[in-house]
Design a protein around this motif. Structure first.
Motif, PDB file in Angstrom:
ATOM      1  N   THR A 156      -8.381  -0.229   3.220  1.00 47.42           N
ATOM      2  CA  THR A 156      -8.842   0.263   2.138  1.00 47.42           C
ATOM      3  C   THR A 156      -8.325  -0.565   1.158  1.00 47.42           C
ATOM      4  N   GLU A 157      -8.930  -0.732  -0.118  1.00 46.20           N
ATOM      5  CA  GLU A 157      -8.391  -1.060  -1.335  1.00 46.20           C
ATOM      6  C   GLU A 157      -7.139  -0.511  -1.878  1.00 46.20           C
ATOM      7  N   LYS A 168      -6.851   0.444  -4.707  1.00 43.92           N
ATOM      8  CA  LYS A 168      -7.303   1.304  -5.943  1.00 43.92           C
ATOM      9  C   LYS A 168      -7.568   2.797  -5.482  1.00 43.92           C
ATOM     10  N   ASN A 169      -7.962   2.868  -4.049  1.00 47.25           N
ATOM     11  CA  ASN A 169      -8.465   3.998  -3.451  1.00 47.25           C
ATOM     12  C   ASN A 169      -7.174   4.933  -3.049  1.00 47.25           C
ATOM     13  N   ASN A 176      -3.278  -1.448  -9.664  1.00 45.10           N
ATOM     14  CA  ASN A 176      -3.954  -1.219  -8.505  1.00 45.10           C
ATOM     15  C   ASN A 176      -3.524  -2.468  -7.627  1.00 45.10           C
ATOM     16  N   VAL A 226      -6.756   8.913   0.991  1.00 37.76           N
ATOM     17  CA  VAL A 226      -8.076   8.245   0.211  1.00 37.76           C
ATOM     18  C   VAL A 226      -9.252   9.427   0.172  1.00 37.76           C
ATOM     19  N   GLU A 273     -12.890  10.856  -1.695  1.00 42.45           N
ATOM     20  CA  GLU A 273     -14.191  10.172  -2.281  1.00 42.45           C
ATOM     21  C   GLU A 273     -14.700  11.644  -3.198  1.00 42.45           C
TER      22      GLU A 273
END
Length: 236
Positions: free
Chosen positions: A35-36, A38-39, A121, A234, A236
């Protein structure tokens, strides 16, 4: 056979070799999640001041907010009271301070290190000795040992070691995305570190051993139990 045909054949062989190296099957000893930065979020205590403890408790809390938990894993070692061992920063606030002591155990198998995410981030992993606190750090967790240091496997790890255990860890990929991984079965430190190195991680950090769990529903890997300090997730 003329030299033009020979050159073409040799070129084709070289291309096939490169293709095999790039597209070889993944190491199925491990489950990973990429994942990035920022997540990524770090979780410790709920609004009532109690440790989330298990991934299931975190998942329930997230879902009560009409959100979805996409990934979770324990985020470092902890003491008997489930407080983080070593440095832990959450939302820019130092919860527990960095531990530079010398002692026994995996945490102190130096160099150990810190996985952290800055306010802009950017994810980084640094050895404890090279880590410098900044008020721009959003999240941080200290653990040990380092798995990969500047592209090299930790010097204390031995190939073929019989020190086997379930292990989870985190690394930074060449494209600066973050990869979390857990072994499906017991592995030694060398093989676990080599997994991150082969993916191109210049630095990777061990998070914990047999207590480790990972929740990756997109890969049908669902472990929701545990009794942790910090949980990395993470949402959503």
């Amino acid at each position: 056979m003329n030299r033009y045909k020979l050159t073409a054949i040799l070129s084709l062989i070289a291309l096939l070799a490169v293709s095999f190296a790039v597209f070889k099957s993944p190491d199925d000893r491990f489950i990973s999640y990429i994942t990035e930065a920022k997540n990524i979020q770090f979780f410790y205590k709920s609004q009532n001041g109690q440790n989330f403890g298990s991934i299931q408790n975190l998942k329930t809390s997230i879902e009560s907010q009409k959100k979805k938990l996409l990934f979770a894993t324990n985020g470092g070692m902890y003491k008997k009271d489930r407080s983080p061992q070593g440095l832990f920063i959450q939302d820019g606030k130092i919860v527990t301070r960095i531990d530079t002591a010398t002692a026994s155990g995996n945490f102190y198998l130096k160099p150990n290190g810190v996985f952290f995410i800055s306010g802009n981030n950017e994810a980084q992993i640094q050895t404890t000795a090279n880590f410098h606190f900044s008020n721009k750090i959003k999240f941080a967790t200290q653990s040990g040992p380092m798995l990969v240091i500047n592209g090299e496997i930790h010097p204390e790890f031995k190939k073929g070691s019989t020190n086997l255990n379930i292990r989870n860890g985190v690394g930074i990929l060449p494209n600066v995305e973050v990869i979390f991984a857990i072994s499906k079965k017991e592995v030694n430190f060398y093989d676990f570190a080599e997994y991150f190195k082969d993916l191109g991680c210049k630095n990777a950090l061990y998070l914990d051993g047999f207590v480790s769990r990972m929740y990756v529903p997109e890969k049908n890997w669902v472990q929701t139990d545990g009794d942790f300090g910090v949980i990395i997730g993470v949402v959503e």
